[in-house]
Design a protein around this motif. Structure first.
Motif, PDB file in Angstrom:
ATOM      1  N   ASP A   1      -3.355  11.806   2.240  1.00  0.00           N
ATOM      2  CA  ASP A   1      -3.385  10.449   2.799  1.00  0.00           C
ATOM      3  C   ASP A   1      -1.988   9.857   2.983  1.00  0.00           C
ATOM      4  O   ASP A   1      -1.829   8.834   3.664  1.00  0.00           O
ATOM      5  CB  ASP A   1      -4.184   9.524   1.876  1.00  0.00           C
ATOM      6  CG  ASP A   1      -5.663   9.864   1.844  1.00  0.00           C
ATOM      7  OD1 ASP A   1      -6.111  10.595   2.757  1.00  0.00           O
ATOM      8  OD2 ASP A   1      -6.366   9.412   0.913  1.00  0.00           O
TER       9      ASP A   1
ATOM     10  N   ARG B   1       1.128   5.969  -9.360  1.00  0.00           N
ATOM     11  CA  ARG B   1       0.482   6.986 -10.194  1.00  0.00           C
ATOM     12  C   ARG B   1       1.134   7.152 -11.562  1.00  0.00           C
ATOM     13  O   ARG B   1       0.608   7.853 -12.419  1.00  0.00           O
ATOM     14  CB  ARG B   1       0.484   8.325  -9.455  1.00  0.00           C
ATOM     15  CG  ARG B   1       1.855   8.912  -9.215  1.00  0.00           C
ATOM     16  CD  ARG B   1       1.778  10.118  -8.283  1.00  0.00           C
ATOM     17  NE  ARG B   1       1.397   9.714  -6.933  1.00  0.00           N
ATOM     18  CZ  ARG B   1       0.780  10.509  -6.066  1.00  0.00           C
ATOM     19  NH1 ARG B   1       0.448  11.728  -6.427  1.00  0.00           N
ATOM     20  NH2 ARG B   1       0.483  10.078  -4.854  1.00  0.00           N
TER      21      ARG B   1
ATOM     22  N   ALA C   1       1.189   4.064  -3.090  1.00  0.00           N
ATOM     23  CA  ALA C   1       0.874   5.474  -2.853  1.00  0.00           C
ATOM     24  C   ALA C   1       1.887   6.404  -3.506  1.00  0.00           C
ATOM     25  O   ALA C   1       1.545   7.508  -3.943  1.00  0.00           O
ATOM     26  CB  ALA C   1       0.809   5.746  -1.347  1.00  0.00           C
TER      27      ALA C   1
ATOM     28  N   VAL D   1      -3.048   8.529  -5.243  1.00  0.00           N
ATOM     29  CA  VAL D   1      -3.458   8.611  -3.842  1.00  0.00           C
ATOM     30  C   VAL D   1      -3.336  10.073  -3.409  1.00  0.00           C
ATOM     31  O   VAL D   1      -2.302  10.713  -3.645  1.00  0.00           O
ATOM     32  CB  VAL D   1      -2.553   7.721  -2.961  1.00  0.00           C
ATOM     33  CG1 VAL D   1      -2.894   7.908  -1.485  1.00  0.00           C
ATOM     34  CG2 VAL D   1      -2.690   6.260  -3.372  1.00  0.00           C
TER      35      VAL D   1
ATOM     36  N   HIS E   1       0.842  -1.199   0.000  1.00  0.00           N
ATOM     37  CA  HIS E   1       0.000   0.000   0.000  1.00  0.00           C
ATOM     38  C   HIS E   1       0.876   1.247   0.000  1.00  0.00           C
ATOM     39  O   HIS E   1       0.597   2.234  -0.701  1.00  0.00           O
ATOM     40  CB  HIS E   1      -0.918  -0.014   1.224  1.00  0.00           C
ATOM     41  CG  HIS E   1      -2.057   0.948   1.119  1.00  0.00           C
ATOM     42  ND1 HIS E   1      -2.859   1.282   2.194  1.00  0.00           N
ATOM     43  CD2 HIS E   1      -2.520   1.684   0.078  1.00  0.00           C
ATOM     44  CE1 HIS E   1      -3.776   2.144   1.817  1.00  0.00           C
ATOM     45  NE2 HIS E   1      -3.584   2.419   0.534  1.00  0.00           N
TER      46      HIS E   1
END
Length: 433
Positions: free
Chosen positions: A213, A92, A88, A209, A84
């Motif tokens: 966050d 992208r 993040a 993301v 995770h």
């Protein structure tokens, strides 16, 4: 060469037994006992060499402990948090999940030291992520997962570097430091190939993301990210030896999973112990066989024979390194990496020393080389594992992994002929070689 000599008969016996399906460690023990029987030596020497080699090698304790740490990561939630976190930051970009695959392998390498542990754990998860909704072909997901898993045995802690330290008496601490830059170089090369392929095939871009966050995601993954820092910091500061660092890694993974994340049950812990014990037994038998066979090699004076033969060609250090790289790349297509490190590499070490080649540099180069064999056909073990996990055809996986193999061989040549890529960090840490 006399094909009826005791040593030749030993090689024939080992080869035939291996072809018939006997594990290579057992085959080496059986062949070595045959040698002792033919030359009239006490066959109990085999047991003596085996037991002395295993019980006097404190460094070998690192193997089961690093394997146990990796298993705990896989059964708990540490791997999920790591993925995770990687997604993040790099998900992208075009081909983002391929970049996630590389980055998580670099971080996981600082914990497990095992390519197979990488594939069996986070590799399974990231393959499923890449295949979901047909965003990536199964063969490419399998190929990049196998390629990135090879980073794990290069970046410390590294089980293959532990095995090399066993046969060479080189400092395992400095070997660990020497593996960092080559491992990162391998990762950068793989990310470059992934970027190229992603644009050619128009692979998807993952949803970015939100920046707000990122702190929380990083905080959730922080205990995992700190693990390599704690291990290398402890070794550098003299707080622990590399073997003790393996024990710290196992204890840290267990406590984080049990107390902080509360993601490991008693049953899962038992499964992790059992799995790491099986892997340790497999590696242990291979080491045992190599120890006995290396006694035969020493009695036959094979290293000196090879050294004399190479001296007749008047090779320079660079020519010798090229010859070793070619031999190991070919053998890597046919033999398991640990077998090469324990049986073949010791034959080259006396010549490397005679030519003035630094043993830390030589160790990182040969480990880097033999790990490429994990993904080269026809017997690259990671190819079979990822093909089964992804349900992709082996031929398609081999086709997609070829560019990664090419860039890894280019990186191998770079670290071979630019020794500072390996030796700079060890020298910063006090290495005098």
């Amino acid at each position: 060469m006399n094909f009826a000599s005791p040593f030749s008969l030993t090689l024939w016996a080992i080869t035939i037994l291996a072809i018939l399906g006997l594990p290579i460690g057992h085959a080496m023990i059986a062949g070595s006992i045959l040698y002792l029987l033919i030359v009239g030596q006490d066959m109990g020497i085999a047991a003596e060499q085996l037991l002395n080699g295993l019980y006097n090698s404190y460094v070998l304790l690192a193997v089961p402990l690093f394997l146990f740490a990796a298993e705990l990561m896989n059964v708990g939630s540490m791997s999920d948090r790591l993925l995770h976190f990687c997604n993040a930051f790099v998900g992208r970009f075009r081909g983002g999940l391929g970049h996630v695959n590389v980055v998580q392998s670099v971080i996981f390498a600082g914990i497990s030291g095992s390519a197979i542990a990488d594939v069996a754990g986070t590799g399974r998860i990231v393959i499923d992520m890449m295949k979901r909704d047909n965003r990536y072909t199964a063969s490419y997901a399998a190929a990049i997962t196998a390629a990135t898993a090879v980073i794990a045995p290069i970046i410390p802690p590294s089980i293959p570097l532990v095995l090399y330290a066993l046969v060479s008496d080189a400092s395992i601490g400095y070997l660990f430091w020497g593996g960092i830059i080559p491992g990162l170089l391998m990762g950068l090369g793989q990310m470059a190939i992934n970027t190229w392929v992603a644009h050619r095939r128009n692979f998807p871009v993952e949803a970015a993301v939100p920046v707000r966050d990122l702190p929380l995601i990083t905080l959730r993954a922080l205990p995992v990210l700190l693990m390599p820092v704690i291990l290398l910091g402890g070794i550098r500061g003299g707080v622990m030896t590399p073997t003790e660092a393996a024990a710290v890694a196992a204890a840290y993974a267990f406590l984080i999973s049990l107390i902080l994340y509360r993601s490991v049950t008693a049953k899962q812990t038992y499964v992790a112990v059992l799995s790491s014990a099986r892997s340790t037994a497999s590696i242990g038998m291979l080491i045992a066989g190599a120890l006995v066979f290396n006694y035969v090699v020493t009695i036959e004076n094979i290293p000196q024979t090879v050294r004399t033969m190479l001296a007749a060609y008047d090779l320079s250090a660079n020519q010798f390194l090229l010859a070793v790289n070619v031999v190991l790349l070919v053998l890597g297509c046919l033999l398991e990496g640990s077998t090469i490190l324990l049986v073949v590499v010791p034959i080259f070490i006396p010549t490397a020393v005679a030519l003035g080649i630094d043993l830390v540099h030589f160790g990182v180069v040969v480990v880097f080389n033999t790990m490429i064999g994990l993904i080269t056909p026809p017997y690259g073990i990671l190819l079979f594992i990822v093909s089964k996990v992804s349900q992709a055809k082996l031929g398609a996986v081999v086709r997609d992994i070829t560019p990664f193999i090419a860039v890894m061989i280019a990186a191998l040549l770079f670290i071979t002929y630019v020794p500072e890529t390996v030796l700079w960090l060890p020298r910063v840490m006090g290495y005098k070689g």
